[in-house]
Design a protein around this motif. Structure first.
Motif, mmCIF file in Angstrom:
data_model
loop_
_atom_site.group_PDB
_atom_site.id
_atom_site.type_symbol
_atom_site.label_atom_id
_atom_site.label_comp_id
_atom_site.label_asym_id
_atom_site.label_seq_id
_atom_site.Cartn_x
_atom_site.Cartn_y
_atom_site.Cartn_z
ATOM 1 N N GLY A 282 0.652 -1.365 0.157
ATOM 2 C CA GLY A 282 0.164 0.207 -0.021
ATOM 3 C C GLY A 282 0.970 1.208 -0.144
ATOM 4 O O GLY A 282 2.060 1.176 -0.388
ATOM 5 N N PRO A 283 0.138 2.461 0.193
ATOM 6 C CA PRO A 283 -1.272 2.397 0.791
ATOM 7 C C PRO A 283 -2.267 2.429 -0.374
ATOM 8 O O PRO A 283 -1.749 2.945 -1.530
ATOM 9 C CB PRO A 283 -1.114 3.633 1.663
ATOM 10 N N LEU A 284 -3.351 1.964 -0.152
ATOM 11 C CA LEU A 284 -4.317 1.771 -1.162
ATOM 12 C C LEU A 284 -5.690 2.531 -0.417
ATOM 13 O O LEU A 284 -5.719 2.512 0.736
ATOM 14 C CB LEU A 284 -4.746 0.623 -1.807
ATOM 15 N N ASN A 285 -6.448 3.064 -1.344
ATOM 16 C CA ASN A 285 -7.851 3.575 -0.750
ATOM 17 C C ASN A 285 -9.027 2.468 -1.167
ATOM 18 O O ASN A 285 -9.110 1.981 -2.121
ATOM 19 C CB ASN A 285 -8.187 4.749 -1.603
ATOM 20 N N GLN A 299 -12.297 3.913 3.253
ATOM 21 C CA GLN A 299 -11.229 3.548 3.999
ATOM 22 C C GLN A 299 -9.804 4.135 3.072
ATOM 23 O O GLN A 299 -9.662 3.709 2.155
ATOM 24 C CB GLN A 299 -10.791 2.131 4.354
ATOM 25 N N THR A 300 -8.900 4.887 3.576
ATOM 26 C CA THR A 300 -8.113 5.760 2.944
ATOM 27 C C THR A 300 -6.593 5.128 3.621
ATOM 28 O O THR A 300 -6.422 4.792 4.695
ATOM 29 C CB THR A 300 -8.147 7.090 3.056
ATOM 30 N N ASP A 301 -5.646 5.382 2.653
ATOM 31 C CA ASP A 301 -4.234 4.951 2.917
ATOM 32 C C ASP A 301 -4.092 3.656 3.723
ATOM 33 O O ASP A 301 -3.530 3.598 4.744
ATOM 34 C CB ASP A 301 -3.721 6.012 3.932
ATOM 35 N N VAL A 302 -4.683 2.561 3.218
ATOM 36 C CA VAL A 302 -4.612 1.369 4.051
ATOM 37 C C VAL A 302 -3.589 0.365 3.711
ATOM 38 O O VAL A 302 -3.030 0.283 2.615
ATOM 39 C CB VAL A 302 -6.015 0.345 3.465
ATOM 40 N N ASN A 303 -2.721 0.065 4.634
ATOM 41 C CA ASN A 303 -1.796 -1.060 4.619
ATOM 42 C C ASN A 303 -2.294 -2.100 5.486
ATOM 43 O O ASN A 303 -2.791 -1.952 6.673
ATOM 44 C CB ASN A 303 -0.607 -0.402 5.080
#
Length: 463
Positions: A282-285, A299-303
Motif C-alpha cells: 500500500g497504501p491503497l484506498n 477507508q484511506t491509506d490502507v496497509n
C-alpha cells in the motif's frame, strides 16, 4: 444421411501420433441423427477428449467447446448432420451416439444457443471492418494449469480465406483456442498470437465473465508498446500485415497478483457478515458499496487488512485504488445468511383442571438451520409442550448452535369446588340436620359425616 439410432451409432475415428500433442488424433465426424444432440450425452471412448470444434462460416473460423466452456454460441448442442472435430489421445476411441442423446433444440449450438456456465472466463474477440470474419481466444481461470492439460483445446487453423486468427499460447508453446489456465495468486503473463490474411486495422474486444478477483488485467502490444486495461467490453485497435511473424507473439496478456478478498457469512442471520481485503503493498484506498453503487464505508491509506464489519445479507462491491494501469480494481461479492432463528408460540390450550398436566403450548420454529433441539424449563425436549398450569420458557438450538427463545403460560379451566351448608349448627339428639350441597361443577357426591355415616345424594339429611 441422418439415421434412427435403433442401436448406438459408432462415429468413425482413428488415432494418429505425430508428436504434436494439441493436434494429434483429430477426426472430422458428424451428428448422424435427424435431430440435435447434446454432446455431453454421447458415449465417448476413454481416450476421446471432452472437446469439440465446429467451423462457423459466419466468422470464417472454428468455434471451440471444452468441458462446459464454449466460444460464441458453442454450448454443447450439435445440430443434425453438423460436422465437428473430435480428438483422440490413444487407441480406446470407440464413441457412439444413441437416441438418448437427442435434444429439442432446433436453433441451439453454434447457430443460436443458451447461457454458458458461470466460471471465470476471458474471451478475446478479433475482428475488422474489412470483412465479416472474426476469431476468438478464450482463457478459463479455473480447473486447469498454465501448462497444457487435457481440458485445453488446440487452435485449429482451418479458416476461410481472409479470416484473422487469434490464440493464446501455453507455457510449452502450444497455441490454444481455449486455455484452462486455472486460478492464479501471483502475477501472470501469457503470449497472445494474432495472424491475419488481409493487411489493415483490427480490433480486439474483451468479454469477461464472472472474473471477480482484485487483479489488474492488461493487454500489451509488443509492436507499439501500448498497454490496454481489460474490462468487460474494452477494445484495442491495431494494424497488422499478413507478412508479420506468425510464430512470434504480437501481444502479452498480463494480470497482477490479486488482492486477497475474504468474505465471512453470518451463521445465525442478522448483520454479522464480514469482508476483508488484504493490502500487501500500500497504501491503497478502499471504497465499499452496495449493489447500486452507494458508498457504505470508505477507508484511506490502507496497509494490511481493510475490514468491513456488520454486513447484512445482500450484494456488494469493493473498489480499490490506485489499481496500476487499471486505475481502479473492482470485485463484486455477496453475503448470504440463513433467516434468524425464531421460536413463536402460536397458541395455548388450558389444562382441564387446576392440577391436571394436560395444558398445551403449540410452538412454531422459523429460520435457522434444521434440525432443531428443544429444551423447555421443565425439562421437556418436545417441540410442543404438554404440562400442568404455570409459566414456562423454551430455548431452541439449531444445527449451527444458533438459539431462539420464547415464553408461554398455561392457564386452567375452572375446576370443581366442593362446598355445603347445614340448616343448623346445633341439634338435639336424634334431631336431623340437613346438609345442602353448594359444590360447583360437581357431578357425583360422597358424604362423610365423621360418625361412620355416609351419603351419596346432592343434599343429604343426617341425624
Amino acid at each position: 444421411p441422418p439415421n434412427i439410432a435403433q442401436t448406438p451409432i459408432t462415429l468413425p475415428m482413428t488415432y494418429t501420433n505425430t508428436g504434436h500433442i494439441p493436434i494429434d488424433g483429430l477426426n472430422m465426424v458428424s451428428n448422424p441423427l435427424p435431430s440435435p444432440i447434446n454432446f455431453t450425452s454421447i458415449q465417448r471412448g476413454a481416450n476421446v477428449a471432452n472437446i469439440y470444434w465446429i467451423f462457423n462460416p459466419a466468422t470464417g473460423n472454428t468455434l471451440t467447446w471444452s468441458n462446459g466452456v464454449g466460444q460464441g454460441n458453442a454450448n454443447g448442442t450439435i445440430q443434425s448432420s453438423q460436422g465437428f472435430w473430435l480428438q483422440t489421445t490413444g487407441s480406446t476411441l470407440t464413441t457412439t451416439v444413441s437416441e438418448t442423446a437427442k435434444v429439442l433444440a432446433p436453433t441451439g449450438g453454434v447457430f443460436g444457443g443458451a447461457e454458458q456456465p458461470a466460471v471465470p472466463v476471458l474471451h478475446l474477440a478479433l475482428s475488422s471492418n474489412m470483412n465479416s470474419f472474426s476469431d476468438e481466444a478464450t482463457v478459463v481461470f479455473a480447473d486447469g494449469s498454465p501448462a497444457y492439460n487435457s481440458k485445453d483445446a488446440a487452435k485449429i487453423t482451418f479458416a476461410s480465406p481472409g479470416a484473422p486468427q487469434l490464440s493464446v499460447r501455453s507455457s510449452e508453446g502450444y497455441d490454444l483456442a481455449i486455455d484452462f489456465y486455472g486460478a492464479y495468486s501471483d502475477a501472470i503473463t501469457m503470449p497472445v498470437m494474432a495472424r491475419v490474411a488481409v493487411a489493415g486495422t483490427y480490433t480486439i474486444t474483451a468479454n469477461m465473465v464472472d472474473i471477480q478477483n482484485l487483479s489488474c488485467m492488461t493487454l500489451e502490444d509488443l509492436v507499439t508498446g501500448s498497454i490496454t486495461p481489460l474490462t468487460d467490453g474494452a477494445a484495442y485497435s491495431f494494424t497488422m500485415d499478413p507478412t508479420d511473424s506468425a510464430t512470434t507473439p504480437r501481444f502479452l496478456l498480463h494480470a497482477s497478483a490479486p488482492l486477497p478478498l475474504q468474505v465471512i457469512e453470518p451463521v445465525c442471520g442478522g448483520n454479522q457478515g464480514q469482508a476483508t481485503v488484504t493490502v500487501n503493498h500500500g497504501p491503497l484506498n478502499i471504497n465499499w458499496t452496495d449493489a447500486f453503487g452507494n458508498t457504505l464505508l470508505q477507508q484511506t491509506d490502507v496497509n494490511g487488512n481493510a475490514v468491513f464489519n456488520n454486513i447484512p445479507a445482500g450484494n456488494y462491491a469493493v473498489h480499490v485504488a490506485p489499481g496500476g494501469a487499471c486505475g481502479e480494481l473492482v470485485a463484486d461479492f455477496n453475503i448470504t445468511a440463513p433467516p434468524a432463528l425464531e421460536a413463536t408460540v402460536d397458541n395455548t390450550s388450558p389444562a382441564t383442571c387446576p392440577n391436571s398436566p394436560d395444558g398445551l403450548v403449540d410452538l412454531t420454529t422459523l429460520g435457522g438451520t434444521a434440525p432443531y433441539v428443544y429444551l423447555w424449563s421443565n425439562g421437556s425436549t418436545d417441540e410442543d409442550l404438554v404440562a400442568a398450569p404455570g409459566s414456562y420458557s423454551i430455548t431452541v438450538t439449531d444445527s449451527l448452535g444458533c438459539t431462539g427463545t420464547a415464553t408461554a403460560t398455561i392457564s386452567s379451566a375452572a375446576g370443581t369446588v366442593a362446598g355445603f351448608t347445614p340448616n343448623a349448627t346445633e341439634a338435639l339428639v336424634d334431631q336431623a340436620i340437613t346438609f345442602t350441597n353448594t359444590t360447583v361443577l360437581g357431578s357425583t357426591w360422597d358424604w362423610n359425616f365423621g360418625d361412620g355415616g355416609a351419603g351419596y345424594a346432592a343434599t343429604s339429611p343426617h341425624c
